[in-house]
Design an enzyme around this catalytic site. Sequence first.
Site, PDB file in Angstrom:
ATOM      1  N   HIS A 245      25.997  82.078  -3.584  1.00 33.77           N
ATOM      2  CA  HIS A 245      26.142  81.332  -4.831  1.00 33.77           C
ATOM      3  C   HIS A 245      24.842  80.656  -5.271  1.00 33.77           C
ATOM      4  O   HIS A 245      24.769  80.089  -6.368  1.00 33.77           O
ATOM      5  CB  HIS A 245      27.241  80.274  -4.675  1.00 33.77           C
ATOM      6  CG  HIS A 245      28.045  80.066  -5.915  1.00 33.77           C
ATOM      7  ND1 HIS A 245      27.684  80.595  -7.143  1.00 33.77           N
ATOM      8  CD2 HIS A 245      29.193  79.371  -6.139  1.00 33.77           C
ATOM      9  CE1 HIS A 245      28.567  80.243  -8.054  1.00 33.77           C
ATOM     10  NE2 HIS A 245      29.499  79.494  -7.478  1.00 33.77           N
ATOM     11  N   ARG A 246      23.806  80.703  -4.445  1.00 28.39           N
ATOM     12  CA  ARG A 246      22.515  80.154  -4.853  1.00 28.39           C
ATOM     13  C   ARG A 246      21.869  81.028  -5.917  1.00 28.39           C
ATOM     14  O   ARG A 246      21.144  80.531  -6.783  1.00 28.39           O
ATOM     15  CB  ARG A 246      21.574  80.041  -3.647  1.00 28.39           C
ATOM     16  CG  ARG A 246      22.022  79.078  -2.566  1.00 28.39           C
ATOM     17  CD  ARG A 246      21.129  79.150  -1.350  1.00 28.39           C
ATOM     18  NE  ARG A 246      21.122  80.481  -0.748  1.00 28.39           N
ATOM     19  CZ  ARG A 246      20.403  80.826   0.322  1.00 28.39           C
ATOM     20  NH1 ARG A 246      19.629  79.907   0.895  1.00 28.39           N
ATOM     21  NH2 ARG A 246      20.469  82.039   0.817  1.00 28.39           N
TER      22      ARG A 246
END
Length: 452
Positions: A423-424
């Site tokens: 999700h970065r």
Amino acid sequence: MRFEFKFPDVGEGIHEGTIVKWLVDIGDNIKEGDSLVEVETDKVTTEIPSPRTGKVLELKGDAGDIIHVGNVFVVIEIEGEDSEKSSDSQGISDSIDEEDKKKELDEKEEVVEEETAGVVGEVVASSEEIPPSTEGIESPKEDIQTKKVLATPVARAMAKDLGIDINTVEGTGPNGRVMKEDIRRAKEEHLKPKVKEGLENRERPKTKALVLEGSPESEDLYERIPLTRIRKTIAEKMSESRFTIPHTTAMDEIDISKLDKFRKTYKEILKEEDIHLTYLPFIIKAVIRGLKQLPEFNSSLDELNEELVLKHFYNIGIATDTERGLMVPVIRNADKKSIVELAKEISDISTRAKNNEIDLEELRGGTFTITNYGSIGGYFGIPIINHPEAAILGLGRVVEKPIVKDGEIIIGKVLPVSLSYDHRTIDGASGARFINILKDLLMNPDMLFLKS
């Protein structure tokens, strides 16, 4: 004469192994190439062959003992050779250590090494993350000309293979010479999670299994099983991935009724050619299309340089359940292979992984992983990303379910999927788009072939 066989370097980054069992006894006459011992490393169990013909004099270590690369672990009696030749012959194996190599270097060779130590621009091949490109970044000529590093050829080769700039490594050998251990330490430091300035770098404490209140206190009622080397590696890798990557998982169901019908049409035909046609080759094709349309799913995050490294090659890892633990053999350049070729390779690598016949190199270099827990009955799951990859696709059990189609309820074949991603670098919308690509292609096999 005595020949001391040192534990060889069986693969990049592996510097020790555990003796599983000896395959010879003291006094046995052996030939060059005969297997001496079965050794378990971080990823595979392998048999170490003898580099010479002779008689076994000593076996150093017992089953369960750890042996390090470069340590003598078998002594062989060689007939017709003097001790000097027997000792020098060790140089034909991969276990030449730093001190042996240093003795082989004369002053001329050292001068040549020093003069070429600053050469830049070589392509680095490594099983780890692809090093970020330095294209367009000028290096000061003065530094290149004046930087001189003493290092053994073995250390230089290891640094190149691991993607480490040897000019940045502090040597601990004589006169500051860079040794293999220095390269290993530099690589370990590079792989440690980087923390922002001002934050405390705390190691996660290891826990000890305790007897809970109310549980029996007698040790006879508990069994302690030592972790195997591979299980330790799996634990470390899973912890590294889970605590390094912020995971998020998207789930959906895909109607693969048409694909199921297509597969059954050709399954029996290909069976005559000893080809086992499963859903997986079709899914791999659909995944590759998704990776090409959304390249952030085929990437790695370089935290040190704050760059997203996109990979324009497609090496698909296939998570495989084996008696020794989870292994992930890799299908290289999967985008260039047909459905039939993929089916053959999947069957081959998964069988060899289960039989512990897989080569270490076949477990490296993946860019995206697929795990099929549906093969043992699972439906939905939350798969953990294979660090440093950016995503992993989990496949559940294909079942018959009622579905609505054109306003009518029919029975269809449904494939549940779970997509975990970093999700970065990948937003939720992209996760939904990736699954939609899979759905469009797997629900319509004709489009899958047209776009593959």
